[in-house]
Design a protein around this motif. Structure first.
Motif, PDB file in Angstrom:
ATOM      1  N   ILE A  92      26.838 -19.184  37.976  1.00  0.00           N
ATOM      2  CA  ILE A  92      25.813 -18.433  37.239  1.00  0.00           C
ATOM      3  C   ILE A  92      24.425 -18.789  37.762  1.00  0.00           C
ATOM      4  O   ILE A  92      23.587 -17.902  37.995  1.00  0.00           O
ATOM      5  CB  ILE A  92      25.907 -18.705  35.715  1.00  0.00           C
ATOM      6  N   LEU A  93      24.155 -20.084  37.970  1.00  0.00           N
ATOM      7  CA  LEU A  93      22.845 -20.507  38.482  1.00  0.00           C
ATOM      8  C   LEU A  93      22.554 -19.906  39.856  1.00  0.00           C
ATOM      9  O   LEU A  93      21.435 -19.453  40.114  1.00  0.00           O
ATOM     10  CB  LEU A  93      22.763 -22.037  38.541  1.00  0.00           C
ATOM     11  N   ILE A  94      23.553 -19.895  40.728  1.00  0.00           N
ATOM     12  CA  ILE A  94      23.383 -19.299  42.063  1.00  0.00           C
ATOM     13  C   ILE A  94      23.001 -17.831  41.930  1.00  0.00           C
ATOM     14  O   ILE A  94      22.067 -17.352  42.578  1.00  0.00           O
ATOM     15  CB  ILE A  94      24.672 -19.458  42.905  1.00  0.00           C
ATOM     16  N   LEU A  99      19.283 -13.140  41.521  1.00  0.00           N
ATOM     17  CA  LEU A  99      18.616 -12.091  40.728  1.00  0.00           C
ATOM     18  C   LEU A  99      17.097 -12.225  40.831  1.00  0.00           C
ATOM     19  O   LEU A  99      16.398 -11.243  41.089  1.00  0.00           O
ATOM     20  CB  LEU A  99      19.014 -12.211  39.252  1.00  0.00           C
ATOM     21  N   PHE A 100      16.609 -13.446  40.625  1.00  0.00           N
ATOM     22  CA  PHE A 100      15.172 -13.709  40.703  1.00  0.00           C
ATOM     23  C   PHE A 100      14.641 -13.351  42.092  1.00  0.00           C
ATOM     24  O   PHE A 100      13.638 -12.650  42.217  1.00  0.00           O
ATOM     25  CB  PHE A 100      14.896 -15.181  40.384  1.00  0.00           C
ATOM     26  N   PHE A 101      15.334 -13.799  43.133  1.00  0.00           N
ATOM     27  CA  PHE A 101      14.912 -13.524  44.507  1.00  0.00           C
ATOM     28  C   PHE A 101      14.896 -12.022  44.781  1.00  0.00           C
ATOM     29  O   PHE A 101      13.934 -11.496  45.352  1.00  0.00           O
ATOM     30  CB  PHE A 101      15.842 -14.234  45.490  1.00  0.00           C
ATOM     31  N   SER A 102      15.952 -11.322  44.373  1.00  0.00           N
ATOM     32  CA  SER A 102      16.010  -9.895  44.682  1.00  0.00           C
ATOM     33  C   SER A 102      14.943  -9.102  43.932  1.00  0.00           C
ATOM     34  O   SER A 102      14.359  -8.174  44.487  1.00  0.00           O
ATOM     35  CB  SER A 102      17.407  -9.338  44.407  1.00  0.00           C
ATOM     36  N   ALA A 147      24.474  -9.380  42.597  1.00  0.00           N
ATOM     37  CA  ALA A 147      24.281 -10.573  41.761  1.00  0.00           C
ATOM     38  C   ALA A 147      24.841 -10.324  40.359  1.00  0.00           C
ATOM     39  O   ALA A 147      25.533 -11.191  39.801  1.00  0.00           O
ATOM     40  CB  ALA A 147      22.808 -10.947  41.690  1.00  0.00           C
ATOM     41  N   ILE A 148      24.563  -9.166  39.810  1.00  0.00           N
ATOM     42  CA  ILE A 148      25.102  -8.821  38.482  1.00  0.00           C
ATOM     43  C   ILE A 148      26.625  -8.775  38.537  1.00  0.00           C
ATOM     44  O   ILE A 148      27.319  -9.331  37.671  1.00  0.00           O
ATOM     45  CB  ILE A 148      24.501  -7.489  37.983  1.00  0.00           C
ATOM     46  N   TYR A 149      27.147  -8.136  39.561  1.00  0.00           N
ATOM     47  CA  TYR A 149      28.607  -8.058  39.727  1.00  0.00           C
ATOM     48  C   TYR A 149      29.213  -9.462  39.844  1.00  0.00           C
ATOM     49  O   TYR A 149      30.228  -9.763  39.202  1.00  0.00           O
ATOM     50  CB  TYR A 149      28.951  -7.232  40.971  1.00  0.00           C
ATOM     51  N   ASN A 150      28.596 -10.323  40.631  1.00  0.00           N
ATOM     52  CA  ASN A 150      29.131 -11.673  40.837  1.00  0.00           C
ATOM     53  C   ASN A 150      29.070 -12.522  39.566  1.00  0.00           C
ATOM     54  O   ASN A 150      29.910 -13.398  39.366  1.00  0.00           O
ATOM     55  CB  ASN A 150      28.416 -12.378  41.994  1.00  0.00           C
ATOM     56  N   ILE A 151      28.100 -12.278  38.705  1.00  0.00           N
ATOM     57  CA  ILE A 151      28.053 -12.985  37.414  1.00  0.00           C
ATOM     58  C   ILE A 151      29.258 -12.591  36.568  1.00  0.00           C
ATOM     59  O   ILE A 151      29.951 -13.452  36.013  1.00  0.00           O
ATOM     60  CB  ILE A 151      26.721 -12.709  36.680  1.00  0.00           C
ATOM     61  N   PHE A 152      29.526 -11.297  36.488  1.00  0.00           N
ATOM     62  CA  PHE A 152      30.689 -10.843  35.728  1.00  0.00           C
ATOM     63  C   PHE A 152      31.993 -11.328  36.358  1.00  0.00           C
ATOM     64  O   PHE A 152      32.924 -11.722  35.651  1.00  0.00           O
ATOM     65  CB  PHE A 152      30.693  -9.313  35.592  1.00  0.00           C
ATOM     66  N   LEU A 153      32.059 -11.313  37.674  1.00  0.00           N
ATOM     67  CA  LEU A 153      33.247 -11.792  38.373  1.00  0.00           C
ATOM     68  C   LEU A 153      33.455 -13.288  38.128  1.00  0.00           C
ATOM     69  O   LEU A 153      34.581 -13.738  37.885  1.00  0.00           O
ATOM     70  CB  LEU A 153      33.138 -11.509  39.874  1.00  0.00           C
ATOM     71  N   TYR A 155      32.505 -14.949  35.523  1.00  0.00           N
ATOM     72  CA  TYR A 155      32.963 -15.096  34.145  1.00  0.00           C
ATOM     73  C   TYR A 155      34.450 -14.788  34.034  1.00  0.00           C
ATOM     74  O   TYR A 155      35.204 -15.500  33.363  1.00  0.00           O
ATOM     75  CB  TYR A 155      32.161 -14.185  33.212  1.00  0.00           C
ATOM     76  N   GLU A 156      34.900 -13.735  34.717  1.00  0.00           N
ATOM     77  CA  GLU A 156      36.322 -13.388  34.710  1.00  0.00           C
ATOM     78  C   GLU A 156      37.173 -14.499  35.327  1.00  0.00           C
ATOM     79  O   GLU A 156      38.227 -14.844  34.811  1.00  0.00           O
ATOM     80  CB  GLU A 156      36.531 -12.074  35.481  1.00  0.00           C
TER      81      GLU A 156
END
Length: 163
Positions: A92-94, A99-102, A147-153, A155-156
């Motif tokens: 999540i931190l990564i 997200l911040f960078f983009s 980044a959003i996709y990877n956060i959800f991934l 979590y899964e």
């Protein structure tokens, strides 16, 4: 998550084909440049400028695709040895950093760069040099999605590991 996965497949396909086409065009342009330079002793400034612009676009979109495939730089040896909860937090931190960078650097900063260069014309092509900078906010948008996709991934994956 299934909707995000289907959107990611489409984005990946578009990115793959975009990168393939750009690389193919660059190959033709650079070959043409070499032939005109060494065979005809009259190098083409236009093909050189287009190849340079396309190289920048290729690098930017290639880096976004790498983030989407989760192949970016990370110390996986350490992350793999972490317990599932810690690993999820690190993931999540990564992605929050991404997200911040983009948003801040790529989208906001890239748009500032585009607007600063929009009035400057490229000597060889006669087009705005802002064209080269447009790749930065576009890449930022793609990275934001990944980044959003990877956060959800992440979590899964975390839910699967704690079962």
């Amino acid at each position: 998550m299934s909707k995000l996965k289907s959107i990611k497949k489409v984005v990946d396909k578009v990115m793959d084909w975009l990168l393939i086409i750009m690389l193919a065009i660059m190959t033709v342009l650079v070959t043409y440049q070499v032939v005109t330079r060494y065979v005809f002793k009259s190098p083409s400034a236009i093909s050189e400028a287009i190849a340079q612009y396309m190289f920048v676009w290729l690098v930017m979109f290639g880096s976004a695709l790498v983030f989407g495939d989760r192949e970016h730089l990370e110390i996986s040896v350490l992350k793999d040895k972490m317990p599932p909860k810690t690993r999820f937090i690190v993931e999540i931190l990564i992605n929050v950093c991404l997200l911040f960078f983009s948003i801040v650097v790529c989208i906001y900063g890239g748009l500032i760069g585009v607007f600063r260069q929009i009035a400057t014309l490229d000597a060889a092509l006669g087009i705005s040099t802002g064209v080269i900078y447009v790749s930065i906010p576009l890449c930022g948008i793609v990275m934001l999605f990944y980044a959003i996709y990877n956060i959800f991934l992440g979590y899964e994956e975390y839910k699967e590991k704690i079962k």
